[in-house]
Write an enzyme that holds these catalytic residues in place. Structure first.
Site, short mmCIF file in Angstrom:
data_model
loop_
_atom_site.label_atom_id
_atom_site.label_comp_id
_atom_site.label_asym_id
_atom_site.label_seq_id
_atom_site.Cartn_x
_atom_site.Cartn_y
_atom_site.Cartn_z
N ASP A 86 37.95 39.53 45.84
CA ASP A 86 36.88 40.36 46.38
C ASP A 86 35.52 39.67 46.20
O ASP A 86 34.49 40.19 46.63
CB ASP A 86 36.90 41.78 45.79
CG ASP A 86 36.79 41.80 44.29
OD1 ASP A 86 36.69 40.72 43.67
OD2 ASP A 86 36.80 42.92 43.71
N SER A 87 35.54 38.46 45.59
CA SER A 87 34.33 37.63 45.58
C SER A 87 33.95 37.25 47.01
O SER A 87 32.85 36.74 47.24
CB SER A 87 34.54 36.38 44.73
OG SER A 87 35.76 35.73 45.09
N GLU B 230 41.58 45.23 38.56
CA GLU B 230 40.78 45.01 37.35
C GLU B 230 40.89 46.20 36.41
O GLU B 230 40.72 47.34 36.83
CB GLU B 230 39.30 44.82 37.74
CG GLU B 230 39.05 43.59 38.58
CD GLU B 230 37.58 43.38 38.92
OE1 GLU B 230 36.71 44.15 38.42
OE2 GLU B 230 37.29 42.46 39.70
N ASP C 5 43.03 40.80 46.10
CA ASP C 5 42.34 41.81 45.29
C ASP C 5 42.34 43.15 46.00
O ASP C 5 42.01 43.24 47.19
CB ASP C 5 40.86 41.40 45.08
CG ASP C 5 40.64 40.61 43.81
OD1 ASP C 5 41.45 40.75 42.86
OD2 ASP C 5 39.66 39.86 43.76
N GLU D 8 38.70 36.68 32.40
CA GLU D 8 37.43 36.11 32.87
C GLU D 8 36.36 36.15 31.79
O GLU D 8 36.10 37.20 31.18
CB GLU D 8 36.97 36.89 34.13
CG GLU D 8 35.68 36.32 34.72
CD GLU D 8 35.37 36.81 36.13
OE1 GLU D 8 36.24 37.46 36.76
OE2 GLU D 8 34.25 36.52 36.60
N LYS E 242 45.95 42.18 43.04
CA LYS E 242 45.29 42.08 41.73
C LYS E 242 44.38 43.28 41.56
O LYS E 242 43.70 43.68 42.51
CB LYS E 242 44.49 40.77 41.63
CG LYS E 242 43.72 40.65 40.31
CD LYS E 242 43.27 39.24 40.02
CE LYS E 242 42.00 38.80 40.69
NZ LYS E 242 40.81 39.62 40.41
#
Ligand code: KIV
Length: 272
Positions: A52-53, A123, A91, A190, A121
Site C-alpha cells: 500500500d506504499s 498490519e 496489502d 519494520e 498482508k
C-alpha cells in the site's frame, strides 16, 4: 552469480518456509505496475509485494491511508500479468479489514479473485486476530506485519524506530508468536532494533522479512523506487540505494527537452 540454493519455477508460501529451513535468505521487493514487475521478476526476486506504499510512491499521498481496495486490485492485477516466478503478496489497505472479520474476509477474497495475487498482508497483532483467522480459514495465505505499521501512523505520530521500550518489545514478541500460531506464512518486521528482530526470527518457524530490522532475520524487503533511487527525499539509515535514477532520469528528460527545442530530435534516421 546467483546465491540461490535451489531453483524455483514459481515461489510459493511453502518455498519460503523451506528457504528459512535451508538458511537461504528471502528477497522481497515492491512493485505496483506491469513494467516494473517484469524487471523485478526477471531478476529472480522471490516475493513481489504490491504494497500500500503505492499510495505514497504512485499516487503522491503523504500516508498509506487513502489508497482504496479497488486501487490495490488494479495495481496487483498489473503485477500478476507480469510476474511468472515470484510469489505475489498484496496489502489489504487501511479501512478494508479493521472493522470486522467478515469485512476482512470479503476484502481478501476480492483481492484474490479480481487480481490473481497469491497472498495478502495485514498490519497488526492480537487486535486483528479474528480477521486473520477468518481469512486463513478461507484458504488465503496471510503475511503479518509488525513494528512500524504505517497504517497506524496517526496513532504513533512518528516514523521513528519501534519497540525500543521493553513493553512494546514484549508485545511484539507475543504478536509474532500469535501470528505464527494462527497460521500466517511469514511476518514483515519494520524498523525495530536488529537484536529484537533476530530474537523474533529465532523464536518462530515462519520466515521473518525485515525492513530496517537488521541482518539477523530471514529475508529483506525494500520499496523498489527507493532501492533504484527514483525517490530522493526519503533517506532512512536502513536504505541502500543501488542506483540514482532520479538524477539519471532527470538528465535524460532534460536532454530530450533540449533536443526537441533545438530541432535535433528527430533526425533524418528517426523519421519515415
Ligand atoms: O507497503 C509497503 O511497501 C510495505 C513494505 C514497506 C513492507 O508494507
Amino acid at each position: 552469480m546467483s546465491t540461490a540454493k535451489k531453483e524455483y519455477k514459481r515461489v510459493t508460501v511453502k518455498s519460503l518456509v523451506d528457504m528459512k529451513k535451508n538458511g537461504e535468505k528471502i528477497s522481497m521487493l515492491t512493485a505496483y505496475d506491469y513494467s516494473m514487475a517484469k524487471i523485478v521478476d526477471a531478476a529472480n526476486v522471490d516475493v513481489i509485494l504490491v504494497g500500500d506504499s503505492a499510495s505514497n510512491v504512485m499516487a503522491g499521498h503523504e500516508t498509506t491511508l487513502p489508497i482504496t481496495l479497488d486501487q490495490m486490485i488494479y495495481h496487483a492485477s498489473s503485477v500478476v500479468r507480469a510476474a511468472k516466478r515470484a510469489l505475489i503478496v498484496v496489502d489489504i489497505p487501511f479501512g478494508s479489514y479493521q472493522s470486522d472479520s467478515k469485512e476482512a474476509l470479503r476484502s481478501a477474497i476480492r483481492i484474490m479473485k479480481e487480481s490473481g495475487g497469491h497472498a495478502v498482508k495485514v498490519e497488526g497483532g492480537v487486535e486483528i486476530k479474528e480477521s486473520i483467522k477468518r481469512i486463513l480459514n478461507a484458504g488465503i495465505p496471510v503475511m503479518g506485519h509488525l513494528g512500524l505499521t504505517p497504517q497506524s501512523i496517526y496513532k504513533f505520530g512518528t516514523y521513528t524506530v519501534r519497540a525500543k521500550e521493553k513493553h512494546e518489545a514484549e508485545k511484539l514478541k507475543e504478536d509474532a508468536k500469535m501470528l505464527e500460531k494462527a497460521g500466517c506464512f511469514a511476518i514483515v518486521l519494520e524498523k525495530i532494533p536488529a537484536k529484537l528482530a533476530k530474537e523474533v526470527a529465532e523464536s518462530v518457524s515462519i520466515p521473518i522479512i525485515g525492513i530496517g530490522a537488521g541482518n539477523g532475520v530471514d529475508g529483506q524487503v525494500l520499496v523498489v523506487h527507493d532501492l533504484l533511487g527514483m525517490t530522493h527525499e526519503f533517506n532512512p539509515r536502513f536504505l541502500r540505494r543501488y542506483l540514482n535514477l532520479y538524477e539519471d532520469m532527470s538528465n535524460a528528460i532534460s536532454q530530450y527537452v533540449d533536443d526537441v527545442k533545438s530541432c535535433d530530435f528527430p533526425n533524418d534516421e528517426e523519421q519515415y
